[in-house]
Design an enzyme around this catalytic site. Sequence first.
Site, PDB file in Angstrom:
ATOM      1  N   GLY A   7       0.760  -1.240   0.000  1.00 62.86           N
ATOM      2  CA  GLY A   7       0.000   0.000   0.000  1.00 62.86           C
ATOM      3  C   GLY A   7       0.788   1.285   0.000  1.00 62.86           C
ATOM      4  O   GLY A   7       0.203   2.353  -0.194  1.00 62.86           O
ATOM      5  N   CYS A  38     -14.192   4.073 -28.413  1.00 61.97           N
ATOM      6  CA  CYS A  38     -15.454   4.816 -28.510  1.00 61.97           C
ATOM      7  C   CYS A  38     -16.095   5.026 -27.151  1.00 61.97           C
ATOM      8  O   CYS A  38     -17.194   4.528 -26.884  1.00 61.97           O
ATOM      9  CB  CYS A  38     -16.412   4.047 -29.417  1.00 61.97           C
ATOM     10  SG  CYS A  38     -15.631   3.621 -30.953  1.00 61.97           S
TER      11      CYS A  38
HETATM   12  C1  LIG Z   1      -3.263  -5.052  -3.640  1.00 58.88           C
HETATM   13  C2  LIG Z   1      -2.685  -5.679  -2.436  1.00 58.88           C
HETATM   14  C3  LIG Z   1      -1.342  -5.465  -2.100  1.00 58.88           C
HETATM   15  C4  LIG Z   1      -0.444  -4.526  -2.878  1.00 58.88           C
HETATM   16  O1  LIG Z   1      -0.819  -3.201  -2.757  1.00 58.88           O
HETATM   17  P1  LIG Z   1       0.125  -2.056  -3.379  1.00 58.88           P
HETATM   18  O2  LIG Z   1      -0.626  -0.812  -3.136  1.00 58.88           O
HETATM   19  O3  LIG Z   1       0.311  -2.353  -4.814  1.00 58.88           O
HETATM   20  O4  LIG Z   1       1.412  -2.094  -2.626  1.00 58.88           O
HETATM   21  C5  LIG Z   1      -0.821  -6.141  -1.022  1.00 58.88           C
HETATM   22  N1  LIG Z   1      -1.580  -6.982  -0.289  1.00 58.88           N
HETATM   23  C6  LIG Z   1      -2.877  -7.213  -0.571  1.00 58.88           C
HETATM   24  C7  LIG Z   1      -3.647  -8.156   0.274  1.00 58.88           C
HETATM   25  C8  LIG Z   1      -3.473  -6.571  -1.648  1.00 58.88           C
HETATM   26  O5  LIG Z   1      -4.758  -6.796  -1.930  1.00 58.88           O
END
Ligand SMILES: *Cc1c(COP(=O)(O)O)cnc(C)c1O
Length: 421
Positions: free
Chosen positions: A239, A346
Amino acid sequence: MDHFLYQNGELFAEDVSVAEIAKVVKTPFYLYSTATLLRHFNLFDEALAWGPHLVCYAMKAASNQAILKTLAEAGAGMDVVSGGEYARAIAAGVPGDKIVFSGVGKTHEEIKAALTGGIRQFNVESEPEMRVISEVAVSLGVVAPITIRVNPDVDAKTHAKIATGKSENKFGIPIAKARAVYAEAAALPGIKIVGIDVHIGSQLTELEPFEKAYAKVADLTETLRADGHTIERLDLGGGLGIPYTRSNEAPPLPMEYGQMIQRSLGHLGCEIEIEPGRLIAGNAGILVSSVIYLKNGEGRDFLILDAAMNDLIRPAMYEAHHDIIAVEEPIAGVDQQPYDIVGPVCETGDTFAKQRNLPPLTAGDLVAFRSAGAYGAVMSSEYNSRPLIPEVLVKDDHYAVIRARPTIDEMINRDTIPSWL
Ligand SMILES: *Cc1c(COP(=O)(O)O)cnc(C)c1O
């Protein structure tokens, strides 16, 4: 930082001219830098060097086999969210004991495949899923290592479509119910509890939401240990956001993130797992496209590109911003002018950017979308019967096509005609 820089008046990927690749591969295509991928993985690895840890690349961000192999050879584990991703990770040479399995709806077949091929842990998202994992494990005569994903009810302060840590989101079990669910887990015959999992969202640009969530995880670790559970791993999800514009305030660095983790959780003596996707792949990839037409509209000029929303859906889906630059370096002092930058599909949603300043461009000129490495190629489709575009990987002064463009016939021949037609 990335390795897409101007040299001698044109854009290079590491030591290769982007225009040279475009001549051979033909636009549009995705282009990744090995050095940037490895740099970002190593930043996380170093940020957690204060204790035992595993960086599990969230491969849903970009899952080409060559990208996975590049990271696996550097020591990365993988975070997978489907049986297909699990198979891709194994095919890229990642050992099962470095693969964590996330995702809200793991099927019986996916669980079986992972237990058979080897798995570090399942990150359980609900009680029914936990019961199925136990049943499958018992039927195979094994025990499934699990963490339970808790939903800490914190506001990740990111785009609503990628926030996952509020109680109204479908992810994990409410942290208030955690003691009861861990008690049930401990009683299931096919399950071995190894830790706690949390992931609150994507493209977070501040540490504060992580810090709030991790404080709750620290408290929960102590509570669960007092209840007699073994909590030896903390999976903290992914994240951490990336800078999509150069003007923006920069999100926290992996080192700052790692230090915050140490402050919040270091005293617990757990192995730390993280699942970064976007920060590893995002700025390690660009989308290269050509201008098909310059169209002079009423009061605005449109650059119509050969890339479209089916190739890069983030602007249409998340109102996402991508810096778009000319592959030929703008000459200092030349006036820039505003363009609406669009694809040929489109739908009005097939608009990449409005009133974006660029040097004067015309048909045939090349542009590059920066920060397109994550959630780019993997989210592409063949909408409008536009074949999936190639992926190319650069390393130092050489490059390779790592996924070829299907021919139109290959695309059509994936369909089959029933006997009555
Ligand atoms: C999408 C996701 C990630 C990765 O998130 P990023 O923002 O790309 O770092 C990690 N763990 C889980 C469980 C996710 O769903």
